[in-house]
Motif scaffolding. Structure first.
Motif, mmCIF file in Angstrom:
data_model
loop_
_atom_site.group_PDB
_atom_site.id
_atom_site.type_symbol
_atom_site.label_atom_id
_atom_site.label_comp_id
_atom_site.label_asym_id
_atom_site.label_seq_id
_atom_site.Cartn_x
_atom_site.Cartn_y
_atom_site.Cartn_z
ATOM 1 N N ASP A 55 40.871 35.685 39.496
ATOM 2 C CA ASP A 55 39.799 35.295 40.418
ATOM 3 C C ASP A 55 39.210 36.524 41.114
ATOM 4 O OD1 ASP A 55 40.394 32.662 39.839
ATOM 5 O OD2 ASP A 55 41.305 32.220 41.795
ATOM 6 N N THR A 56 37.929 36.483 41.406
ATOM 7 C CA THR A 56 37.304 37.536 42.202
ATOM 8 C C THR A 56 37.759 37.385 43.644
ATOM 9 O OG1 THR A 56 35.359 37.537 40.782
ATOM 10 C CG2 THR A 56 35.097 38.508 42.963
ATOM 11 N N PHE A 57 38.272 38.464 44.245
ATOM 12 C CA PHE A 57 38.680 38.366 45.647
ATOM 13 C C PHE A 57 37.817 39.217 46.564
ATOM 14 C CE2 PHE A 57 41.615 41.896 44.451
ATOM 15 C CZ PHE A 57 41.360 42.795 45.481
ATOM 16 N N GLY A 58 36.930 40.016 46.016
ATOM 17 C CA GLY A 58 36.068 40.831 46.854
ATOM 18 C C GLY A 58 35.133 41.682 46.023
ATOM 19 N N THR A 59 34.401 42.553 46.727
ATOM 20 C CA THR A 59 33.507 43.476 46.045
ATOM 21 C C THR A 59 33.656 44.870 46.644
ATOM 22 O OG1 THR A 59 31.673 42.911 47.522
ATOM 23 C CG2 THR A 59 31.764 41.750 45.422
ATOM 24 N N VAL A 60 33.375 45.846 45.790
ATOM 25 C CA VAL A 60 33.328 47.245 46.197
ATOM 26 C C VAL A 60 31.919 47.726 45.876
ATOM 27 C CG1 VAL A 60 34.251 49.567 45.803
ATOM 28 C CG2 VAL A 60 35.776 47.589 45.681
ATOM 29 N N GLU A 61 31.240 48.243 46.885
ATOM 30 C CA GLU A 61 29.885 48.734 46.680
ATOM 31 C C GLU A 61 29.876 50.252 46.795
ATOM 32 O OE1 GLU A 61 25.476 48.402 48.745
ATOM 33 O OE2 GLU A 61 26.936 46.804 49.100
ATOM 34 N N ALA A 65 26.797 51.248 42.120
ATOM 35 C CA ALA A 65 26.888 49.849 41.688
ATOM 36 C C ALA A 65 27.681 49.018 42.689
ATOM 37 C CB ALA A 65 27.588 49.780 40.327
ATOM 38 N N VAL A 66 27.599 47.691 42.501
ATOM 39 C CA VAL A 66 28.460 46.752 43.217
ATOM 40 C C VAL A 66 29.358 46.119 42.156
ATOM 41 C CG1 VAL A 66 28.585 44.659 44.615
ATOM 42 C CG2 VAL A 66 26.709 46.288 44.961
ATOM 43 N N GLU A 67 30.662 46.232 42.354
ATOM 44 C CA GLU A 67 31.628 45.716 41.377
ATOM 45 C C GLU A 67 32.543 44.686 42.026
ATOM 46 O OE1 GLU A 67 31.755 46.401 38.142
ATOM 47 O OE2 GLU A 67 30.198 47.955 38.203
ATOM 48 N N ASP A 68 32.834 43.627 41.277
ATOM 49 C CA ASP A 68 33.823 42.651 41.727
ATOM 50 C C ASP A 68 35.214 43.244 41.607
ATOM 51 O OD1 ASP A 68 31.950 40.653 42.248
ATOM 52 O OD2 ASP A 68 32.087 39.817 40.232
ATOM 53 N N VAL A 69 36.107 42.774 42.469
ATOM 54 C CA VAL A 69 37.515 43.139 42.402
ATOM 55 C C VAL A 69 38.280 41.847 42.132
ATOM 56 C CG1 VAL A 69 39.396 44.350 43.553
ATOM 57 C CG2 VAL A 69 37.045 44.890 44.161
ATOM 58 N N TYR A 70 39.206 41.902 41.175
ATOM 59 C CA TYR A 70 39.890 40.707 40.694
ATOM 60 C C TYR A 70 41.357 40.684 41.114
ATOM 61 C CZ TYR A 70 35.730 40.599 37.825
ATOM 62 O OH TYR A 70 34.424 40.597 37.414
#
Length: 128
Positions: A55-61, A65-70
């Motif tokens: 599951d995606t739990f957050g994002t790193v910008e 880019a903006v990337e999902d963190v799983y």
């Protein structure tokens, strides 16, 4: 060449896990941080939120880019690194120490067996 601590487990999506007393400390690898460049914003979950593995739990910008963190494991968030949320640019200084993202109380410790060891992850990201 980046170092990958041997006491960690690694996910295909570039998160790492360090387990102590049934709690997984989750962060992103030095390789992923390098690929992102300068990190300018983090969006992390609230304590008490539960996630399934993948599951995606957050994002790193970053400036790139903006990337999902799983979530590399299933469980409930028991801690969030608020200091890092306030100063996301610090992620590159100590990715395997002070730059952890969240801590998850593990629901299924067997999930760790599906993750990569440090040599396996190193081979994956180096293309060998």
């Amino acid at each position: 060449m980046f170092e990958y601590p041997t006491d960690l487990k690694y996910a295909d999506s570039h998160e790492y896990v360090r387990v102590e007393d049934g709690v997984a400390t989750v962060g992103i690898t030095a390789f992923a941080i390098d690929q992102l460049g300068d990190i300018v914003f983090l969006d992390l979950p609230e304590v008490g939120t539960s996630f399934g593995k993948g599951d995606t739990f957050g994002t790193v910008e970053s400036v790139k880019a903006v990337e999902d963190v799983y979530a590399p494991v299933t469980g409930e968030v028991v801690a969030v690194n608020e200091a890092l949320v306030d100063e996301p640019e610090q992620m590159g200084t100590d990715p395997y120490g002070s730059a952890w993202l969240i801590k998850i109380k593990l629901d299924a410790i067997a999930e760790l067996e599906q993750m990569m060891s440090a040599p396996e992850y190193s081979a994956k990201v180096s293309g060998s």
